[in-house]
Design a protein around this motif. Structure first.
Motif, PDB file in Angstrom:
ATOM      1  N   ASP A  25       0.874  -1.163   0.000  1.00  0.00           N
ATOM      2  CA  ASP A  25       0.000   0.000   0.000  1.00  0.00           C
ATOM      3  C   ASP A  25       0.917   1.220   0.000  1.00  0.00           C
ATOM      4  O   ASP A  25       1.440   1.615   1.039  1.00  0.00           O
ATOM      5  CB  ASP A  25      -0.899  -0.033   1.235  1.00  0.00           C
TER       6      ASP A  25
ATOM      7  N   PRO B  85      -0.060   6.928  -3.983  1.00  0.00           N
ATOM      8  CA  PRO B  85      -0.114   6.919  -5.443  1.00  0.00           C
ATOM      9  C   PRO B  85       0.838   7.916  -6.108  1.00  0.00           C
ATOM     10  O   PRO B  85       1.267   7.699  -7.237  1.00  0.00           O
ATOM     11  CB  PRO B  85      -1.568   7.248  -5.763  1.00  0.00           C
TER      12      PRO B  85
ATOM     13  N   ARG C 181       3.033  -2.359 -11.241  1.00  0.00           N
ATOM     14  CA  ARG C 181       1.686  -2.772 -11.634  1.00  0.00           C
ATOM     15  C   ARG C 181       0.640  -2.403 -10.579  1.00  0.00           C
ATOM     16  O   ARG C 181      -0.482  -2.896 -10.599  1.00  0.00           O
ATOM     17  CB  ARG C 181       1.652  -4.274 -11.917  1.00  0.00           C
ATOM     18  N   MET C 182       0.991  -1.502  -9.666  1.00  0.00           N
ATOM     19  CA  MET C 182       0.044  -1.083  -8.631  1.00  0.00           C
ATOM     20  C   MET C 182      -1.183  -0.428  -9.270  1.00  0.00           C
ATOM     21  O   MET C 182      -1.120   0.070 -10.393  1.00  0.00           O
ATOM     22  CB  MET C 182       0.705  -0.122  -7.654  1.00  0.00           C
ATOM     23  N   ASN C 183      -2.285  -0.418  -8.535  1.00  0.00           N
ATOM     24  CA  ASN C 183      -3.481   0.235  -9.054  1.00  0.00           C
ATOM     25  C   ASN C 183      -3.370   1.743  -8.827  1.00  0.00           C
ATOM     26  O   ASN C 183      -2.382   2.238  -8.278  1.00  0.00           O
ATOM     27  CB  ASN C 183      -4.750  -0.370  -8.432  1.00  0.00           C
ATOM     28  N   ALA C 184      -4.390   2.482  -9.224  1.00  0.00           N
ATOM     29  CA  ALA C 184      -4.363   3.947  -9.152  1.00  0.00           C
ATOM     30  C   ALA C 184      -4.264   4.456  -7.710  1.00  0.00           C
ATOM     31  O   ALA C 184      -3.818   5.588  -7.481  1.00  0.00           O
ATOM     32  CB  ALA C 184      -5.601   4.524  -9.828  1.00  0.00           C
ATOM     33  N   SER C 185      -4.641   3.635  -6.740  1.00  0.00           N
ATOM     34  CA  SER C 185      -4.541   4.029  -5.329  1.00  0.00           C
ATOM     35  C   SER C 185      -3.187   3.697  -4.720  1.00  0.00           C
ATOM     36  O   SER C 185      -2.956   3.958  -3.546  1.00  0.00           O
ATOM     37  CB  SER C 185      -5.637   3.337  -4.518  1.00  0.00           C
TER      38      SER C 185
ATOM     39  N   ASN D  62      -1.911   0.493  -4.579  1.00  0.00           N
ATOM     40  CA  ASN D  62      -1.988  -0.820  -3.925  1.00  0.00           C
ATOM     41  C   ASN D  62      -1.731  -1.954  -4.916  1.00  0.00           C
ATOM     42  O   ASN D  62      -1.971  -1.809  -6.107  1.00  0.00           O
ATOM     43  CB  ASN D  62      -3.368  -1.026  -3.306  1.00  0.00           C
ATOM     44  N   GLY D  63      -1.303  -3.075  -4.388  1.00  0.00           N
ATOM     45  CA  GLY D  63      -1.112  -4.262  -5.202  1.00  0.00           C
ATOM     46  C   GLY D  63      -0.584  -5.404  -4.359  1.00  0.00           C
ATOM     47  O   GLY D  63      -0.336  -5.254  -3.158  1.00  0.00           O
TER      48      GLY D  63
END
Length: 178
Positions: A81, A84, A127-131, A133-134
């Motif tokens: 986490d 971003p 490859r984390m998401n827009a927030s 996180n991954g």
């Protein structure tokens, strides 16, 4: 439902699965064993930044193991986490980011290592998401231990960019011993 396949057809299916790199595990109690895991979350400060904006990274590692006869299977999950605004690409934050998975044999004195594998995490971080996180799983490893016991543990190894401190390690707890 029971399939009545000729022995030759079954043998060809097993050989075909082996050629494709698929592990064939029987349906006995060993394959039904559940994973024993231990998780821990670390909150890490960006070593290269001391400004007023938030800069903490939350990373949870889950170290897992299960026994099956004379073998153990080991894997770890890294969940992150991040803020971003840090990426991607995370190569702007880290010169290197790795996770080391160990399969260890407990014994008096210093525990011995059955297996040690390093994983580069920068691509997974990217490859984390827009927030921000991954998560990612390591490969699952099969290790022969005979009648001995084993457990897994892991270490994150970060080299924060521009901090001048080199690689910093963050240890994560061992799984239960099986």
């Amino acid at each position: 439902m029971k399939l009545n396949l000729p022995k030759r057809a079954l043998s060809l299916a097993v050989i075909g699965a082996s050629v494709l790199g698929v592990s064939v595990i029987g349906t006995g109690s060993a394959s039904a064993a559940s994973w024993d895991c231990e998780s821990e979350k670390h909150n890490m400060d960006d070593e290269a930044y001391d400004g007023p904006a938030p800069d903490n990274f939350n990373i949870t590692v889950k170290n897992c193991i299960k026994a099956a006869g004379s073998y153990v299977y080991a894997k770890s999950k890294v969940t992150f986490d991040f803020l971003p605004n840090y990426g991607p690409p995370m190569s702007n934050t880290f010169d290197s980011a790795q996770f080391r998975l160990n399969v260890n044999r407990p014994r008096s004195g210093t525990d011995s290592v059955y297996l040690k594998k390093d994983y580069n995490l920068l691509d997974d971080f990217d490859r984390m998401n827009a927030s921000g996180n991954g998560s990612t799983w390591t490969r699952t490893f099969k290790v022969y231990v005979g009648s001995k016991k084993a457990y897994t543990d892991g270490t994150l190894r970060f080299n924060w960019q521009n901090d001048g401190k080199g690689v910093k390690s963050y240890g994560y707890p061992k799984s239960p011993t099986v």
